[in-house]
Design an enzyme around this catalytic site. Sequence first.
Site, PDB file in Angstrom:
ATOM      1  N   LYS A   1       0.861  -1.237  -0.018  1.00  0.00           N
ATOM      2  CA  LYS A   1       0.051  -0.050   0.107  1.00  0.00           C
ATOM      3  C   LYS A   1       0.899   1.155   0.006  1.00  0.00           C
ATOM      4  O   LYS A   1       0.394   2.239  -0.504  1.00  0.00           O
ATOM      5  CB  LYS A   1      -0.945   0.005   1.183  1.00  0.00           C
ATOM      6  CG  LYS A   1      -0.417  -0.037   2.460  1.00  0.00           C
ATOM      7  CD  LYS A   1      -1.691   0.175   3.463  1.00  0.00           C
ATOM      8  CE  LYS A   1      -1.043   0.241   4.878  1.00  0.00           C
ATOM      9  NZ  LYS A   1      -2.147   0.063   6.081  1.00  0.00           N
ATOM     10  N   ARG A   2       2.172   1.139   0.528  1.00  0.00           N
ATOM     11  CA  ARG A   2       2.995   2.260   0.458  1.00  0.00           C
ATOM     12  C   ARG A   2       3.521   2.626  -0.950  1.00  0.00           C
ATOM     13  O   ARG A   2       3.747   3.819  -1.116  1.00  0.00           O
ATOM     14  CB  ARG A   2       4.305   2.152   1.391  1.00  0.00           C
ATOM     15  CG  ARG A   2       3.756   2.353   2.777  1.00  0.00           C
ATOM     16  CD  ARG A   2       5.166   1.805   3.703  1.00  0.00           C
ATOM     17  NE  ARG A   2       5.072   0.471   3.436  1.00  0.00           N
ATOM     18  CZ  ARG A   2       4.289  -0.436   4.110  1.00  0.00           C
ATOM     19  NH1 ARG A   2       3.494  -0.140   5.037  1.00  0.00           N
ATOM     20  NH2 ARG A   2       4.972  -1.681   4.021  1.00  0.00           N
TER      21      ARG A   2
END
Length: 509
Positions: A266-267
């Site tokens: 997700k980063r």
Amino acid sequence: MNQEIRLRFAPSPTGALHIGGLRTALYNYLLAKKLGGKFILRIEDTDQTRFVEGAEKYIIDSLIWAGLVPDEGVGFDGPYGPYRQSERTAIYKENVQNLINKGYAYYAFDTPEELEKMRAELATEANTMPKYDYKSRLKMKNSLTFSKEDTENYLQSGKPYVIRLCVPVNEKVQIKDIIRGEVSFQSEELDDKVLIKSDGLPTYHLANVVDDRLMKISHVVRGEEWLSSTAHHVLLYRYFGWEAEMPEFAHLPLILKPNGKGKLSKRDGAEFGFPVFPIDWKKDNDYFPGFREFGFLPEAVLNFLALLGWNSGTEQELFSLHEMIQNFSLEQIGKGGARFDFDKAKWFNAQYIQKSDPEIIKREILKLYKEQNLDPNETQINIIYSLYKERVHLLTEFYSQAKYIVTDQFDLNKDFVEKKWNNDAYEKYLRLIEDLKNLDNWTKERLEPVLKNFMEKESLKMGEVLPSLRVMLSGTPMGPDIYNMILALKREDLLERIEKNLEKLKTAK
Ligand code: GLU
């Protein structure tokens, strides 16, 4: 194999659903539909420490947006419910009792400190993380080392305990994986996994196996991170006496970062500037944009996700959901990770924008403008659609690129003002405005000679005039055919606007 075809998507509500999860759901859905079976949504919420409020709703909303509507499951009912594991505690307890009675599971009473101590004592250079397994279990506090009576007393005392799987020695555990072929484990490699935790709730392993059995799941299609757990699952099936009717397994390859180095996380979304979640996720101070909000059509998302792992064996790239169902097979999924390519995802979206029903796209355009408190009329929507449908990759670009058709509230491109605009041209454009004012009944045929004449008379090149006019009209130097842009606005509005923006250009310099 079970006769009925039943596939489940079994996410844990620990946060937003990553597109890797959506792809897992998609593959389950495709196979279920291809084989004429059911697609089931089960929520695996037995880990209270990782539970996130709102995640379940997010998962359901994402599936609905994508068009992968479950036939059964949380929020959809069905004959094998409840489909939320936290509502099935009694079922797991009953089943684990069966294993205890047969000697395949045992109670363990060790405190966290005692577990720590065991690890410290048994650690060697070669094995720094000793497990709770056939080597250590007889040195620990559990119903294998306690007398029957002591065990009873302990259980009555109300002190916390867990239930562990008693992994055998010297057994081969074989998994037939549709994607990976035979994968085998030696039972000594496996630890005595906890089946029921000290809070009385089951672990993933127990709940997953019991539910797959009771919900009559025929195929387990999930991410490759679960492959090693499958060894324990096979043992559970064996000890429950269900091994002959185990589901078939398929472990999917990872979706990799754009540079191919490691799993897409997700980063990465924030780092590379693209979404990794299907729809917006907002929670406390967390915000992650979704493909939907970026301007993707769900059909495009499904199409590019399907091809991250699945190879149809042909050159065809565009597949409707229906075509995917017809063509899909687990045998055509590769073992290696698939690299996520945002530009390719946008290419798919552009294709779908062009081929979707115009009415659907126009509705999306109207929605975008309404969100900005603008109210374009039907003619404007039609113009926006036809001028931009072949230029945009994202629905949101129907607003960012075409909003000048509806409003004159936009900034003039800074780069153009600083690097391209020259105030020497100011007077020349004033003269062009005069020429335009003297022209009525605007059509492309009538406008063309005026512009040509202007360029000749003022010794200006097309490469200077077109970007300048576009900036005065729309704020940006790029855009569709200039005559189409001019004709997209009312004559009076256009004249007023270019006059105003010409002044702005002059003063901005
Ligand atoms: N609850 C697991 C997950 O969150 C499911 C794995 C499986 O499908 O067995 O991915």
